[in-house]
Scaffold this active site. Structure first.
Site, PDB file in Angstrom:
ATOM      1  N   SER A 108       0.848  -1.193   0.000  1.00 37.47           N
ATOM      2  CA  SER A 108       0.000   0.000   0.000  1.00 37.47           C
ATOM      3  C   SER A 108       0.880   1.239   0.000  1.00 37.47           C
ATOM      4  O   SER A 108       2.047   1.188   0.394  1.00 37.47           O
ATOM      5  CB  SER A 108      -0.895   0.021   1.234  1.00 37.47           C
ATOM      6  OG  SER A 108      -0.161   0.463   2.381  1.00 37.47           O
ATOM      7  N   ASP A 109       0.330   2.353  -0.429  1.00 37.54           N
ATOM      8  CA  ASP A 109       1.005   3.625  -0.197  1.00 37.54           C
ATOM      9  C   ASP A 109       0.795   3.998   1.276  1.00 37.54           C
ATOM     10  O   ASP A 109       0.042   3.344   2.007  1.00 37.54           O
ATOM     11  CB  ASP A 109       0.468   4.705  -1.133  1.00 37.54           C
ATOM     12  CG  ASP A 109       1.508   5.786  -1.416  1.00 37.54           C
ATOM     13  OD1 ASP A 109       2.410   5.996  -0.570  1.00 37.54           O
ATOM     14  OD2 ASP A 109       1.433   6.426  -2.472  1.00 37.54           O
ATOM     15  N   TRP A 110       1.474   5.033   1.721  1.00 37.17           N
ATOM     16  CA  TRP A 110       1.499   5.437   3.128  1.00 37.17           C
ATOM     17  C   TRP A 110       0.066   5.624   3.664  1.00 37.17           C
ATOM     18  O   TRP A 110      -0.651   6.528   3.214  1.00 37.17           O
ATOM     19  CB  TRP A 110       2.293   6.727   3.279  1.00 37.17           C
ATOM     20  CG  TRP A 110       2.428   7.226   4.693  1.00 37.17           C
ATOM     21  CD1 TRP A 110       1.423   7.655   5.496  1.00 37.17           C
ATOM     22  CD2 TRP A 110       3.637   7.363   5.459  1.00 37.17           C
ATOM     23  NE1 TRP A 110       1.919   8.052   6.720  1.00 37.17           N
ATOM     24  CE2 TRP A 110       3.286   7.887   6.720  1.00 37.17           C
ATOM     25  CE3 TRP A 110       4.976   7.112   5.204  1.00 37.17           C
ATOM     26  CZ2 TRP A 110       4.213   8.162   7.712  1.00 37.17           C
ATOM     27  CZ3 TRP A 110       5.903   7.381   6.190  1.00 37.17           C
ATOM     28  CH2 TRP A 110       5.534   7.897   7.430  1.00 37.17           C
ATOM     29  N   GLY A 111      -0.315   4.753   4.589  1.00 36.85           N
ATOM     30  CA  GLY A 111      -1.588   4.909   5.268  1.00 36.85           C
ATOM     31  C   GLY A 111      -2.820   4.568   4.455  1.00 36.85           C
ATOM     32  O   GLY A 111      -3.948   4.762   4.914  1.00 36.85           O
ATOM     33  N   ALA A 112      -2.636   4.035   3.243  1.00 39.68           N
ATOM     34  CA  ALA A 112      -3.769   3.884   2.328  1.00 39.68           C
ATOM     35  C   ALA A 112      -4.764   2.821   2.777  1.00 39.68           C
ATOM     36  O   ALA A 112      -5.935   2.892   2.402  1.00 39.68           O
ATOM     37  CB  ALA A 112      -3.259   3.572   0.920  1.00 39.68           C
TER      38      ALA A 112
END
Length: 726
Positions: A271-275
């Site tokens: 995932s991207d950051w916090g996605a």
């Protein structure tokens, strides 16, 4: 040294020794402050403090974000190996986008070189510096197709064309990964991003909604990701946006059905950051448990910097809502990547403090950065003002005259203090007395003293060189702008100097195509330098003085005004196109106050020499599936100095099953010609290059008439017709 390889069965055996809690922790990625041995150990503030991360979770975490530097990497990895029950090493990941310590031009600039070999070389150097500093994975390349310069992240892309983006995607992956990750500790694993269609965010606003047909997605936005995967890219990162109403990170149809099953990708999906947790504000998950369930079912292996997996997956498995087999397959993919990188044999891999000192920012790498910057700059206008003569007195004026903020966003360990500023570049070519330097104004404000100094410097000059641009914070992630003109104070500076009637040159340092009103129409020459990297001042000065000849060409159109955006060369015609022979003047698809066309088109770029194109010829007026078409054109350097030209070939399907673009780039050729020299270029066009996704998503071609165009850019082309027989 031979690397000890674990078999897949041995990796499975290792996984079977792990508890469910340990397996889930392998799917967690945390930032550096969580880890023992890090210089920032314990500095957990803000959102990180509310993640509910326990010491045991950290001991079993599978990967770390943002750790860098051989000494610190060695310290953290050794501590982790002591603390991890089964001795499973960390994967160390970082955003090495366009350089590690030696910073190259931003990707959008590298795209404007139209030189895939150059991009591969830059990526290989970035990988070498990152690897010796202990990094295993880079979150690059970003291959999102971009059409909206308001979006700050256009600087990370290579432009608006799917074919060209695919060529650069392949080159970056080859550069980062080499041929054998396990046997080459100078390389790092690549992670292509952002899957999918992040570049189409509505309004050019970061993290915003994307909504398009599946045909458009497959035709324009997916090809570059697929090209990267065909080149062997080890990882994929999910995008923040929705795709067909579902956030990408929880989009099973996109990630599981298309990426995994249709394309056969069996690498690591992160995932991207916090996605993962962001599916809650998106409105598709009621809580963290539901977000975790949706992400794991979609096939996301690593959750970056939120704790939905570690806090909820075990309970979801125990309650029967998630099959443990989903977790096992994710863990096995992560272990396989660690094995491929040789981490089970040597957890420290390439990290070496002594070698790091020798390799980072070395002379060879800086020379490569200079060469890349020279090839990436684009000459947008020249009314005989350039190149400068060494005997001319120059007023170098503007906020970037002596400014190291020329690296651009995502410059990792790049140093603005060590970057070659433009004034320094000038004084490497001419005596300092030849150049009067004055800031004139800041990027967004000015003082009376700055204004006065600029006017004084310009009074006695033969030529005024204006060093203008955007602060790097105006581009990159979350660097979106509704007004893409240069800040008003810089336009006022040009207007204040205009009455002196001196020749003026504008050099632009920025991360996006700009609305150039107040610049392009006011000065005699414009050089788009982008953010050119560590050696930018040297490269730009060499171009301005003619020690190098500009050869870059735009890979993203420059709008006439922001109201046109998105504006791109491969648009669809309408039923009432502007300029049609039988069209009424008013009732056509047009603006009443500005042209439809961009100020500067895709593929555009000038040189200090001139090139003439002979008439194009076709080998036949007919093409078949078995018999390709050969297109020839003779190009001549009609100027008085050597130069490089990028000859471009475009095609149009005149009557498709669905509407086709007015032009599509199919291939190109870089050629270097001496004054008076000619070269015959021969292109080969196959039936396969004429295929596209039809209404039923079949990827086939149409029998019938096609136009082929050849020229120096997408606008100034010659045209011939041929027929595809099927």
């Amino acid at each position: 040294m031979e690397v000890i390889q674990l078999t897949e069965q041995q990796l499975i055996s290792l996984m079977k020794q792990m508890s469910l809690e340990e397996k889930i922790a392998q799917l967690l990625q945390l930032a550096t402050p969580f880890f023992e041995g890090a210089k920032s150990e314990g500095r957990i503030t803000g959102p990180m403090a509310s993640m509910g991360i326990t010491e045991n979770m950290v001991r079993n975490t599978g990967s770390i974000l943002g750790l860098t530097g051989a000494e610190e990497v060695i310290s953290v990895q050794q501590a982790h190996m002591r603390n991890n029950r089964l001795g499973i090493p960390l994967l160390i990941m970082a955003d090495i986008i366009h350089g590690y310590k030696t910073i190259f031009p931003i990707p959008l600039a590298l795209g404007c070189s139209w030189d895939a070999e150059l991009a591969e070389k830059c990526a290989a150097i970035a990988a070498k510096e990152a690897a010796v500093s202990g990094v295993h994975v880079t979150f690059a390349p970003m291959v999102d197709l971009v059409r909206d310069p308001r979006w700050g992240r256009v600087m990370e892309s290579t432009g608006e064309d799917p074919y060209l983006n695919g060529e650069f995607a392949r080159a970056f992956v080859r550069g980062f990964q080499g041929r054998d990750l396990s046997g080459d500790s100078d390389r790092v694993a690549a992670c292509v991003k952002h899957f999918a269609a992040y570049g189409a965010a509505e309004g050019g606003r970061d993290y915003n909604t994307v909504d398009m047909s599946e045909r458009q997605l497959r035709e324009y936005y997916l090809p570059a990701y697929k090209a990267a995967l065909e080149e062997g890219c080890e990882m994929v990162m999910t995008s923040f946006n929705t795709v067909d109403g579902v956030p990408a990170t929880g989009n099973k149809r996109l990630m599981r059905d298309l990426l995994r099953n249709e394309w056969g990708f069996d690498g690591v999906l992160i995932s991207d950051w916090g996605a993962v947790k962001e599916m809650i504000p998106h409105g598709v998950a009621a809580d963290e448990a539901e977000a975790a369930s949706k992400a794991i079912h979609a096939g996301v292996d690593i959750e970056m910097m939120t704790s939905c997996y570690v806090n909820h997956l075990q309970q979801l498995v125990e309650s029967g809502l998630v099959d443990e087999a989903l977790i096992d397959e994710a863990v096995l993919r992560i272990l396989k990547l660690k094995q491929k990188l040789g981490l089970f044999d040597n957890p420290l891999r390439g990290a070496n403090v002594e070698s790091e000192r020798e390799i980072l920012f070395c002379g060879e790498h800086r020379q490569a950065a200079r060469e890349a910057a020279v090839k990436s700059c684009v000459l947008l206008k020249n009314e005989g003002v350039l190149p400068l003569a060494k005997e001319q007195k120059i007023a170098l004026v503007g906020p970037f005259a002596q400014n190291g903020d020329i690296l651009g966003p995502w410059s990792w360990l790049g140093s603005q203090e060590e970057a070659v500023q433009l004034y320094e570049g000038f004084t490497r070519i001419v005596e300092p007395l030849q150049v009067a330097v004055a800031e004139g104004c800041g990027i967004e404000s000015a003082s009376e003293e700055q204004w006065k100094a600029a006017l004084e410097a310009a009074q006695n000059a033969d030529v005024i060189v204006l060093a203008l641009g955007e602060h790097s914070d105006m581009s990159g992630e979350a660097g979106c702008r509704a007004d893409i003109r240069l800040p008003e104070i810089q336009r006022q500076l040009i207007a204040a100097l205009k009455p002196l009637n001196k020749p003026m040159v504008a050099v632009l340092f920025n991360g996006r195509p700009l609305d150039l009103h107040g610049i392009h129409d006011q000065v005699g020459a414009v050089l788009e330098a982008w953010y050119p990297g560590s050696e930018g001042g040297t490269a730009v000065a060499e171009l301005l003085y003619g020690l190098a000849n500009p050869s870059g060409k735009l890979t993203m159109s420059f709008p006439y005004a922001v109201g046109q955006v998105p504006v791109y060369y491969n648009y669809f015609n309408t039923g009432r196109p502007q300029g049609a022979p039988d069209a009424q003047v008013r009732y056509v698809s047009q603006y009443l106050d500005i042209p439809n066309e961009p100020l500067l088109p895709f593929g555009f770029g000038l040189s200090y020499t001139s090139f003439s194109y002979g008439e194009i010829s076709l080998s036949s007026e007919q093409m078949t599936v078995e018999q390709p078409l050969h297109i020839k054109v003779r190009v001549t350097n009609t100027g008085n100095q050597p130069g490089e030209e990028i000859v471009q070939l475009y095609v149009r399907d005149m009557a498709g099953e669905v509407v086709r673009p007015v032009k599509e780039l199919k291939t190109y050729r870089r050629i270097k010609l001496m004054p008076g020299e000619s070269h015959e270029i021969s292109f080969s066009l196959t039936e396969r290059q004429l295929r596209y996704h039809h209404a039923d998503l079949q990827y086939i071609s149409d029998a019938g008439e096609f136009a082929v165009y050849v020229g120096p850019n997408s606008r100034d082309v010659q045209e011939l017709r041929f027929t595809l027989m099927k």
